[in-house]
Design a protein around this motif. Structure first.
Motif, PDB file in Angstrom:
ATOM      1  N   GLY A  18       0.790  -1.222   0.000  1.00 55.89           N
ATOM      2  CA  GLY A  18       0.000   0.000   0.000  1.00 55.89           C
ATOM      3  C   GLY A  18       0.824   1.275   0.000  1.00 55.89           C
ATOM      4  N   ALA A  19       0.576   2.114   0.997  1.00 52.61           N
ATOM      5  CA  ALA A  19       1.210   3.430   1.069  1.00 52.61           C
ATOM      6  C   ALA A  19       2.592   3.389   1.714  1.00 52.61           C
ATOM      7  N   ALA A  20       3.157   2.205   1.900  1.00 49.42           N
ATOM      8  CA  ALA A  20       4.438   2.090   2.603  1.00 49.42           C
ATOM      9  C   ALA A  20       5.538   2.914   1.949  1.00 49.42           C
ATOM     10  N   PHE A  21       5.589   2.929   0.624  1.00 49.03           N
ATOM     11  CA  PHE A  21       6.653   3.681  -0.058  1.00 49.03           C
ATOM     12  C   PHE A  21       6.548   5.168   0.262  1.00 49.03           C
ATOM     13  N   ASP A  22       5.329   5.701   0.229  1.00 52.20           N
ATOM     14  CA  ASP A  22       5.130   7.122   0.535  1.00 52.20           C
ATOM     15  C   ASP A  22       5.475   7.433   1.986  1.00 52.20           C
ATOM     16  N   TYR A  23       5.090   6.550   2.895  1.00 52.10           N
ATOM     17  CA  TYR A  23       5.401   6.761   4.307  1.00 52.10           C
ATOM     18  C   TYR A  23       6.916   6.770   4.538  1.00 52.10           C
ATOM     19  N   HIS A  24       7.583   5.746   4.063  1.00 53.21           N
ATOM     20  CA  HIS A  24       9.019   5.608   4.354  1.00 53.21           C
ATOM     21  C   HIS A  24       9.875   6.579   3.558  1.00 53.21           C
ATOM     22  N   ALA A  25       9.334   7.092   2.450  1.00 52.98           N
ATOM     23  CA  ALA A  25      10.056   8.119   1.694  1.00 52.98           C
ATOM     24  C   ALA A  25       9.828   9.510   2.283  1.00 52.98           C
ATOM     25  N   GLY A  26       8.878   9.616   3.193  1.00 61.48           N
ATOM     26  CA  GLY A  26       8.590  10.905   3.813  1.00 61.48           C
ATOM     27  C   GLY A  26       7.581  11.744   3.066  1.00 61.48           C
ATOM     28  N   ASN A  27       6.923  11.177   2.048  1.00 61.34           N
ATOM     29  CA  ASN A  27       5.908  11.923   1.299  1.00 61.34           C
ATOM     30  C   ASN A  27       4.646  12.158   2.111  1.00 61.34           C
ATOM     31  N   VAL A  28       4.304  11.190   2.947  1.00 60.82           N
ATOM     32  CA  VAL A  28       3.106  11.263   3.782  1.00 60.82           C
ATOM     33  C   VAL A  28       3.525  11.015   5.222  1.00 60.82           C
ATOM     34  N   ARG A  29       3.069  11.855   6.091  1.00 58.08           N
ATOM     35  CA  ARG A  29       3.424  11.728   7.511  1.00 58.08           C
ATOM     36  C   ARG A  29       2.464  10.783   8.212  1.00 58.08           C
ATOM     37  N   ARG A  30       2.999   9.820   8.917  1.00 59.96           N
ATOM     38  CA  ARG A  30       2.160   8.890   9.681  1.00 59.96           C
ATOM     39  C   ARG A  30       1.848   9.483  11.043  1.00 59.96           C
ATOM     40  N   PRO A  31       0.659   9.229  11.550  1.00 55.77           N
ATOM     41  CA  PRO A  31       0.313   9.718  12.889  1.00 55.77           C
ATOM     42  C   PRO A  31       1.077   8.950  13.961  1.00 55.77           C
ATOM     43  N   PRO A  32       1.069   9.439  15.194  1.00 54.57           N
ATOM     44  CA  PRO A  32       1.755   8.731  16.284  1.00 54.57           C
ATOM     45  C   PRO A  32       1.209   7.321  16.478  1.00 54.57           C
TER      46      PRO A  32
END
Length: 277
Positions: A196-210
Motif C-alpha cells: 500500500g502506502a508504505a513507499f510514501d510513508y518511508h520516503a517521507g511523502n506522507v506523515r504517519r500519525p503517532p
C-alpha cells in the motif's frame, strides 16, 4: 461469495479469510519463504479492502489465492479478537516492510521495489540504505500509470526475476496491487507483498500519525484530513458498511460460538507448507 481457507489460523471477516499471526511469526514465515524457490504472496487488508472484496469478485479471488492475508487496520485486528483470536494485533504493510528490511539488513538479503513514482523510489532507496546499510536493493521500477502491453509486462517480469531479489514489495494501491500480484504469482519468482502506502510513508511523502493514534483505530481519520477530496467517500461508505456487517458477524459469533466458527471455516493452525499450484 465466501472463500474458506484450511490449515491456517484465522477467521473469515465479511467474505475474506484473514490470518491470525503475530508480527514476529509473519516475519519468520516470510524469511523462510524467501529462502525457497517457490513464489509466494502476502496481502495486507484494511476495512476498505475487506468491503471492496465483498463486492468485487476479482479482489476476493486475489485474497483467496494469497498465501497470507494479514490484518492491516486496527478494526480488522479487533474483529479477529472478537472471533476468538484474543492476542491478535494489527500488522500493517508499512510496519512489516520496515521490520523485514531491518531483518534483511542483518543477513544482507535483497529486495525489489515495484510501484509508485520514480522520485519516491529514489528517496525511499536512499532512506532505506541510510537506515540499513547492508540491505541489498536489487532493483526498483516505477511502472507507467496506464495498462501495460504484453511486451512491457513480460519485460518487467524478466527484470524482476533477473535481479535475483527473493522479496518484492509492491506499492500500487488497493485493489491494483493485489490484482497485479495475483496475476503474476506464478511468473515472478519471489515473495510478493502488497504494502500500500508504505513507499510514501518511508520516503517521507506522507506523515504517519503517532503510534497511539494508529493503535486506536483512527489512522484513517488522519489520512482523511490529509487527502479529503479523494478519501471522504471511501471512508464514509466503507466504514459504514464494515461497522454494520462486522457487528452482525460478531453478534452471530457471540450467540452461536463454535458452531458459527465451524460454518465459517475457522481453523487453528498456520500453514507453512508448500502450496499446490
Amino acid at each position: 461469495m465466501r472463500y474458506i481457507r484450511r490449515n491456517r489460523s484465522g477467521s473469515p471477516i465479511l467474505d475474506t479469510f484473514v490470518d491470525s499471526l503475530s508480527l514476529g511469526e509473519c516475519l519468520d514465515i516470510a524469511s523462510g519463504w524467501a529462502n525457497s524457490p517457490t513464489p509466494r504472496t502476502i496481502c495486507f487488508c484494511n476495512v476498505h479492502a475487506l468491503v471492496t472484496a465483498s463486492v468485487r469478485a476479482d479482489l476476493a479471488k486475489a485474497y483467496a489465492d494469497a498465501d497470507l492475508v494479514l490484518p492491516d487496520g486496527a478494526p480488522v485486528a479487533w474483529m479477529l479478537r472478537l472471533l476468538g483470536h484474543r492476542r491478535q494485533k494489527r500488522i500493517s504493510g508499512p510496519d512489516f516492510m520496515w521490520q523485514y528490511c531491518q531483518r534483511a539488513n542483518q543477513i544482507g538479503a535483497s529486495v525489489y521495489l515495484y510501484g509508485n513514482r520514480q522520485a519516491t523510489l529514489d528517496t525511499l532507496a536512499s532512506r532505506l540504505k541510510g537506515s540499513f546499510p547492508e540491505l541489498q536493493i536489487a532493483g526498483m521500477m516505477s511502472p507507467p500509470y496506464r495498462p501495460l502491453t504484453q511486451e512491457e509486462d513480460d519485460a518487467i517480469v524478466e527484470t524482476i526475476n533477473a535481479s535475483g531479489a527473493r522479496v518484492c514489495f509492491v506499492s500500487l494501491g488497493c485493489p491494483k496491487q493485489e490484482l497485479w500480484i495475483t496475476a503474476h504469482q506464478t511468473r515472478v519468482h519471489s515473495v510478493m507483498l502488497g504494502v500500500g502506502a508504505a513507499f510514501d510513508y518511508h520516503a517521507g511523502n506522507v506523515r504517519r500519525p503517532p503510534m497511539w493514534v494508529r493503535n486506536s483505530g483512527f489512522e484513517w481519520l488522519c489520512r482523511l484530513f490529509q487527502d479529503p477530496k479523494r478519501l471522504w467517500k471511501r471512508y464514509l461508505l466503507a466504514n459504514s458498511i464494515f461497522a454494520w456487517r462486522a457487528s452482525a458477524q460478531a453478534l452471530d459469533h457471540a450467540l452461536n460460538g463454535r458452531e458459527s466458527d465451524r460454518r465459517a471455516g475457522r481453523v487453528s493452525q498456520p500453514d507453512t507448507s508448500e502450496p499446490e499450484r
